[in-house]
Design an enzyme around this catalytic site. Sequence first.
Site, PDB file in Angstrom:
ATOM      1  N   ASP A 298     -39.326 -48.773 -28.923  1.00 47.83           N
ATOM      2  CA  ASP A 298     -39.573 -47.635 -28.057  1.00 47.83           C
ATOM      3  C   ASP A 298     -40.869 -46.973 -28.534  1.00 47.83           C
ATOM      4  OD1 ASP A 298     -39.446 -45.742 -26.104  1.00 47.83           O
ATOM      5  OD2 ASP A 298     -37.364 -45.204 -26.437  1.00 47.83           O
TER       6      ASP A 298
HETATM    7  C1  NOJ Z   1     -39.757 -43.411 -24.349  1.00 51.61           C
HETATM    8  C2  NOJ Z   1     -38.461 -43.691 -23.657  1.00 51.61           C
HETATM    9  O1  NOJ Z   1     -37.380 -43.531 -24.552  1.00 51.61           O
HETATM   10  C3  NOJ Z   1     -38.396 -45.090 -23.046  1.00 51.61           C
HETATM   11  O2  NOJ Z   1     -37.211 -45.216 -22.334  1.00 51.61           O
HETATM   12  C4  NOJ Z   1     -39.607 -45.326 -22.195  1.00 51.61           C
HETATM   13  O3  NOJ Z   1     -39.501 -46.566 -21.550  1.00 51.61           O
HETATM   14  C5  NOJ Z   1     -40.832 -45.245 -23.075  1.00 51.61           C
HETATM   15  N1  NOJ Z   1     -40.926 -43.909 -23.629  1.00 51.61           N
HETATM   16  C6  NOJ Z   1     -42.111 -45.573 -22.319  1.00 51.61           C
HETATM   17  O4  NOJ Z   1     -42.450 -44.572 -21.463  1.00 51.61           O
END
Ligand code: NOJ
Length: 767
Positions: A298
């Site tokens: 993430d």
């Molecule tokens: C953080 C989020 O937790 C995740 O779900 C998302 O896909 C990413 N950022 C990218 O934006």
Amino acid sequence: MKFNPIIYSLLITLFIALIGCDSKKTNSFSSKDKDSIDSKVDSILKLMTLEEKIGQMNQYNGFWEITGPTPKEGQAAKKYEDLKKGHVGSMLNVKGAKEVYALQKIAVEETRLGIPLLFGFDVIHGYKTISPIPLAEAASWDLEAIKESAKIAAEEASAVGINWTFAPMVDISRDARWGRVMEGAGEDPFLGSKIAEARIKGFQGDDLSSNKTVLACAKHFAGYGFAESGRDYNTVDVSEQTLQNIILPPFKASVDAGVRTFMNSFNDLNGIPATGNKFLQRDILKDDWQFDGFIVSDWGSINEMIPHGYAKDSKNAAEIAINAGSDMDMESYAYIDHLKQLVEEGKVKESDIEDAARRILRTKFELGLFENPYKYCDESYEKATVGKKEFQDGVLDIAKKSIVLLKNDNNLLPLQKSGKKIALIGALANDKTSPLGSWRIGADDESAISVLEGMNAYEGNQLFYAKGADVVIGRTQFMWETKINDTDKSEFSKAIEVAKKADVVVMVLGEHGLQSGEGRSRSDLGLPGVQQDLLEAVYKVNKNIVLVLNNGRPLAIPWAKENIPAIVEAWHLGTQSGNAIAQVLYGDYNPSGKLPMTFPRNVGQVPLYYNYKNTGRPSMNEPESVFWSHYIDEQNTPLFAFGHGLSYSKFEYSNLSLSKKSFQNNEKIEVSITLKNNSNIKGKEVVQLYIRDLIASLTRPVKELKAFELVELKPQEARVITFIIDEKMLEFYSANSKWEAESGEFKVFVGGSSDNVMEENFQFLKK
Ligand code: NOJ
């Protein structure tokens, strides 16, 4: 040099022929093609330097949009340099076919090997044409409609250059305080698994090489939805039993449905951050489940292992993450900065780098990017496709199906279409942005149909609108905190005025679309700000209220349940929200949604879920005794149970019967029940089957959803609905640390809600 797909294709063919492998088109999933893709990937890997392999594992945010903490100065220049060196495998948040083309051109034409990039984006519930938030869609229990919605999102997103969506989020959550419940399918692992499968099939289709499909991503692996106290990014501490029986099933279902990517999660799981968790990523996902796609971290989660107290610096974090099986680094700069040195120092195996790069390259072949890296970058196709009528019709269809009728005393709904005076109250009734919900970074503000617009289309009544009170004030943007209006009641009087002269009052209250989602946990589950006061003030002058809720999570609204005759759960329904709501209010669509998540009476009951354990003291054993599992100031039961949802039709259940009372392995029991539509309105009902394992090697929940069927019945029609119980249905992760069914007594429950069922007993005798 301008890109010429024919020349590119010839070059790639030649390139592959030179290194001795087959060059024919290979992007579907037959094992023969898989072998052929694997041999092409191997051939390319042979040509790559260590840095280039590591480059494939590096993902940068685009230069324009961000969905995480703001990048530091100078990072944009580094990204550009790395791109030109072939040290980037993927970009995220790049908006539009033109921008995608520009970046892909650098990768294809300016790098040594010309390996195309993956373009990822959070297409969570649509790109520009927005469908209901995922929690709302889950309330439809309509797997075909959910699949179709994902298909529309994939088709629109791929027309703007995106070839990878960071969806579906398959995190189970039992905590309505957690803002991201809006992004998942609710609290149940069985429903969550079915929906995960539907969404993945919708996004990926049968053929990833088509230019209408995108890679899906099952996230967040794992446990993210169990954040302590519902606070986003917080610690997760769960038993192996909860992990296996509740959290992991939708992830396993995602692998079984062919998902090509996973995203790990920000949270610490039982002491080990998920990003550095080998047990999850290597042992379970890659070894046990044989997942051969790749895992992306993430946003910045590799470096977040430093504040977690698990890695001492970014280099150490990179070592832990790759050794644990994370294949791609989203925006930590940890892999690109440190992996080479870590390999040289012998702390990371080159074969692990090769394996990660192989997994990433494989998906690029599956997408057909080596044949045409610009297949998603056609601006005229983009223009003709985005927002097209077919998509609008599609998102309207799923929006109607997502609405849940929570209460309808004295058949206040549907509204008469003419001759009535209707007051429409609430700032959200006239809001064209809030219905888009959280996670809609490709959509334009003000692009949703408001309830006011939807109701205005019905011209037979007189409609008087008054805002009553703002829900939020100031800027409401994806990156920023929303400010709640908890003082200004200056517009109440106008609302009271219109309510006084109306036959019926429709009040649209709840949360603004950006009051749920990432980073938006709440400690209170009531109507935000002054809305509860507004509701009560209007009620004093007119009791004929239809409360339409807009929200991204279950709300605790006991006063409304007690006093308001009709309540419609309308979530954040996307671009066509107002039309969907108006059609339900006026009876042009008969609601059939059922709650995918329990609504508590009181935030203090949370986590509250239907598949709880019984405890040793489930009820009062003597009148007025205090020594049982309860609250002294609140009931145990929910406000609205999981699976609850009414219809304008009246459904009746009768004659629950079992083909036999006992069965063995390889045998089955047929369960049947009669469902009657005892009304003059055609309608749909979700028939739900639950099971309880009465005595087991580990205590089991009082009820677990094991099957459901969405049934449509004509007026007065009765139908026998049948389900099959087999050994598989009784399996759970047992005290033997494996999935198995145990001999013993069971109960089966069938009905229209987890708290409204008929029941029978049966036995399973294991041979
Ligand atoms: C953080 C989020 O937790 C995740 O779900 C998302 O896909 C990413 N950022 C990218 O934006």
